[in-house]
Design a protein around this motif. Structure first.
Motif, PDB file in Angstrom:
ATOM      1  N   HIS A   5     -17.205  11.338   0.528  1.00  0.00           N
ATOM      2  CA  HIS A   5     -15.715  11.635   0.147  1.00  0.00           C
ATOM      3  C   HIS A   5     -15.770  13.151   0.556  1.00  0.00           C
ATOM      4  N   TYR A   6     -14.569  13.738   0.657  1.00  0.00           N
ATOM      5  CA  TYR A   6     -14.283  15.073   0.800  1.00  0.00           C
ATOM      6  C   TYR A   6     -14.731  15.382   2.017  1.00  0.00           C
ATOM      7  N   TYR A  31     -10.506  11.120   0.712  1.00  0.00           N
ATOM      8  CA  TYR A  31     -10.233  12.558   0.583  1.00  0.00           C
ATOM      9  C   TYR A  31     -10.607  13.180   1.732  1.00  0.00           C
ATOM     10  N   LYS A  62      -6.955   8.256   1.484  1.00  0.00           N
ATOM     11  CA  LYS A  62      -6.396   9.567   1.309  1.00  0.00           C
ATOM     12  C   LYS A  62      -7.011  10.344   2.462  1.00  0.00           C
TER      13      LYS A  62
END
Length: 181
Positions: A5-6, A31, A62
């Motif tokens: 993530h991220y 993300y 996302k």
């Protein structure tokens, strides 16, 4: 390969890479951003340059691809430049796609839901289905984009194989489909 993530890819160049999925980037996570990057002459079975897929525990991806350039990327199956395999909420904005090739979706193969393509330019991409874009799921909005001289057997610029997609305020010039009923 990114699984997590991220994440962020910024101002990077990916040239002459090869893989089964995502010649330059295989992204499984949520993300993330791919910004101001160049993908040239990458090759894969799916996602010539980039392959996007959801994590096993999340449906949303996302991920935003912004201000990036994709040229001469090739997929032997789906998504010459980008294969958005599954999941939801991907945005492709202010990006350029030129001379990419695939079986389905010369530039983009979209199998995910609820996405946005905005202010993108698609030029001289080729595929059997969907010279520039192959839409295979619902909830996509494609707006303010330009499609020029893309070619396919079916869907010179875009092949739509789904419902509830919106294509608006875009320009289509000199695209070619050779299929005759």
């Amino acid at each position: 390969y990114w699984c997590g993530h991220y994440g962020s890819v910024e101002g990077s160049n990916f040239t002459n890479n090869t893989a089964n999925y995502g010649g330059a980037i295989y992204w499984s996570g949520t993300y993330g951003n791919i910004t101001d990057s160049r993908f040239i002459n990458n090759n894969a079975t799916d996602g010539g340059a980039v392959f996007l897929t959801k994590c096993v525990h999340e449906n949303d991806i996302k991920i935003t691809v912004d201000g990036s350039y994709f040229e001469q990327n090739t997929a032997s199956r789906d998504g010459g430049a980008i294969n958005w395999n599954d999941g939801s909420n991907v945005k492709v904005t202010s990006s350029q796609f030129a001379n990419n090739t695939a079986n389905r979706g010369g530039a983009l193969f979209i199998n995910g839901t609820n996405g946005l393509i905005k202010t993108a330019n698609f030029t001289a991409n080729e595929a059997i289905h969907g010279g520039a874009v192959y839409l295979n799921n619902e909830g996509l909005t494609l707006t303010e984009s330009n499609f020029t001289e893309n070619a396919a057997i079916q869907g010179g610029a875009i092949y739509v194989g789904a419902e509830k997609d919106i294509i608006a305020n875009s320009s289509f010039n000199n695209n070619n489909a050779t299929y005759n009923l």
